[in-house]
Write a protein that holds these residues in place. Structure first.
Motif, PDB file in Angstrom:
ATOM      1  N   SER A 123     -51.613 -14.502  72.899  1.00  0.00           N
ATOM      2  CA  SER A 123     -51.817 -14.804  71.486  1.00  0.00           C
ATOM      3  C   SER A 123     -53.138 -15.560  71.309  1.00  0.00           C
ATOM      4  O   SER A 123     -53.627 -16.211  72.228  1.00  0.00           O
ATOM      5  N   SER A 146     -53.190  -7.709  67.694  1.00  0.00           N
ATOM      6  CA  SER A 146     -53.632  -8.456  68.876  1.00  0.00           C
ATOM      7  C   SER A 146     -55.117  -8.240  69.095  1.00  0.00           C
ATOM      8  O   SER A 146     -55.702  -7.271  68.611  1.00  0.00           O
ATOM      9  N   THR A 151     -44.309  -1.336  71.653  1.00  0.00           N
ATOM     10  CA  THR A 151     -45.052  -2.574  71.856  1.00  0.00           C
ATOM     11  C   THR A 151     -44.201  -3.773  71.450  1.00  0.00           C
ATOM     12  O   THR A 151     -43.429  -3.703  70.488  1.00  0.00           O
ATOM     13  N   ARG A 161     -44.665  -7.890  70.483  1.00  0.00           N
ATOM     14  CA  ARG A 161     -45.668  -8.876  70.085  1.00  0.00           C
ATOM     15  C   ARG A 161     -44.986 -10.161  69.639  1.00  0.00           C
ATOM     16  O   ARG A 161     -43.956 -10.129  68.968  1.00  0.00           O
ATOM     17  N   SER A 178     -49.605 -11.990  70.783  1.00  0.00           N
ATOM     18  CA  SER A 178     -49.723 -11.373  72.105  1.00  0.00           C
ATOM     19  C   SER A 178     -49.310  -9.909  71.974  1.00  0.00           C
ATOM     20  O   SER A 178     -48.716  -9.500  70.976  1.00  0.00           O
ATOM     21  N   MET A 179     -49.607  -9.129  72.990  1.00  0.00           N
ATOM     22  CA  MET A 179     -49.266  -7.708  72.921  1.00  0.00           C
ATOM     23  C   MET A 179     -48.945  -7.179  74.312  1.00  0.00           C
ATOM     24  O   MET A 179     -49.724  -7.357  75.244  1.00  0.00           O
ATOM     25  N   ASP A 180     -47.759  -6.572  74.444  1.00  0.00           N
ATOM     26  CA  ASP A 180     -47.364  -5.932  75.694  1.00  0.00           C
ATOM     27  C   ASP A 180     -46.950  -4.499  75.408  1.00  0.00           C
ATOM     28  O   ASP A 180     -46.342  -4.208  74.368  1.00  0.00           O
ATOM     29  N   GLU A 181     -47.274  -3.604  76.323  1.00  0.00           N
ATOM     30  CA  GLU A 181     -46.939  -2.191  76.167  1.00  0.00           C
ATOM     31  C   GLU A 181     -45.673  -1.881  76.964  1.00  0.00           C
ATOM     32  O   GLU A 181     -45.543  -2.290  78.120  1.00  0.00           O
TER      33      GLU A 181
END
Length: 394
Positions: free
Chosen positions: A303, A336, A262, A264, A188-191
């Motif tokens: 993910s 991601s 980021t 992850r 998964s990826m969040d900023e």
């Protein structure tokens, strides 16, 4: 065997043509949701093949090929079409002509291969039943991504898709090889964006200021303990900050600092808990040092997951086409992909296509000199066409 040989023959015949398509796309890259000329080029190629299409997700294209033997299963194939804001520094005749924009992640390869697959399947539509949807998707590189919009506009319905397949070039794998993985595959990826405010002043008078540089430095160090001390070591997690913006000078402490990074992982429960902890720890640290902060978290892609039963089926097809030694089990990848949105709503298979070259140093993705061994184009389109026809026949 006859099916394999037929596909290999067609793939060989159109090899140079599709490599030319790849080189054209590489010369004229466009950023996410601005893929206007790319989209027009794809539509033109589909028209030349006599394949029906319609727009999707703005600059995307959704094409359909139906087997002449009647109704059957529905399979979707996805290629992303956008490029990155990177200057192309390669010394090749097909280097990017659009300044500051480059296909540094191989989306030109994905798109050209899918056009090659389209030509193979169109030539063989007389020998299969079912439907193949070709998704040329915009904006994989930026949030919120094009996949969610493609899904929202009904690309996976009417008729309902049974399976969707995507691929990604991988320079650490030699051309001719592919990488597969069962279960959790990509992160998964969040900023994360953090603004820290203090009171700036002269660097020689630290007792008269509230130092946001010190607070920001402390935040970065403390947040790494989130991974080392609060995360279950069995859960892959990465927290990285790539931007630390302090507009001061050697003797001027600024009023404000900007951090961007980021987070992850591959576990949704931990993902939500970690994001909450990031916010709370940042607020506590900055408050303790007399500063204030604003934490903005932009949720990104989930993910990516490959069902084991799907992988086992397609792995056999890959081994039939390439040979068992060419199909490798690969590790999890902390990059991601918005292909993960498709995997949340329908059975999916995402794999890595080798584009490297034995004895040559790998040219990493997202770099200004990224390039591929173009032998991978023939391998990629033949393999994907074979998987499709075998799947529809199962």
């Amino acid at each position: 065997m006859e099916l394999k040989e037929t596909i290999q023959s067609i793939a060989s015949d159109i090899r140079e043509k599709i490599i030319g398509v790849r080189r054209h796309l590489h010369q004229y890259p466009e950023l996410s949701f601005h893929e206007v000329q790319t989209s027009a080029y794809i539509k033109k190629k589909l028209d030349e093949m006599g394949i029906l299409w319609h727009p999707v997700a703005g600059t995307g294209v959704l094409a359909t090929i139906k087997g002449t033997l009647g109704a059957g299963k529905v399979i979707a194939l996805r290629a992303d079409i956008d490029a990155l804001a990177i200057e192309d520094k390669k010394e090749t005749e097909y280097r990017s002509k659009n300044k500051g924009v480059m296909h540094a992640c191989g989306h030109d390869v994905h798109t050209s291969i899918l056009l090659g697959v389209a030509q193979i399947l169109k030539a063989m539509e007389y020998r299969f039943n079912g439907t193949v949807k070709l998704i040329f998707q915009p904006a994989e590189e930026i949030l919120p991504g094009g996949a969610a919009r493609v899904i929202g506009e009904g690309a996976l319905t009417d008729p309902d898709v049974n399976l969707i397949i995507g691929q990604h070039v991988m320079p650490t794998l030699s051309a001719g090889k592919v990488g597969i993985r069962r279960g959790k595959f990509m992160a998964s990826m969040d900023e994360i964006s953090i603004t820290i405010k203090g009171k700036g002043g002269h660097g020689a008078q630290p007792h008269l200021i509230i130092d946001p540089v010190l607070a920001a430095s402390s935040v970065i160090v403390i947040l790494q303990q989130l991974i080392s001390r609060k995360n279950n070591p069995a859960i892959p997690s990465v927290l990285s900050f790539g931007k630390f913006q302090a507009n001061g000078t050697i003797n001027i402490i600024p009023d404000e600092i900007l951090l961007e990074g980021t987070f992850r992982t591959m576990d949704e429960k931990w993902r939500q808990k970690a994001l909450q902890e990031i916010r709370q720890l940042t607020e506590s640290v900055t408050e303790g040092l007399g500063c204030t902060c604003e934490v903005n978290i932009r949720n990104g892609y989930p993910s990516l997951y490959n069902p084991a039963s799907v992988v086992e089926t397609i792995e056999k097809f890959m081994e039939e086409y390439l040979g068992k030694q060419q199909v490798e089990e690969c590790d999890i990848w902390m990059a991601s992909e918005d292909f993960s949105y498709y995997s949340e709503v329908v059975d999916s298979f995402f794999y890595l296509l080798g584009v490297g070259e034995e004895g040559r140093e790998s040219l990493s993705l997202h770099t200004s000199v990224f390039d591929i061994n173009e032998n991978a184009v023939e391998t990629g389109m033949g393999l994907m066409a074979y998987i499709v026809l075998k799947y529809l026949d199962v």
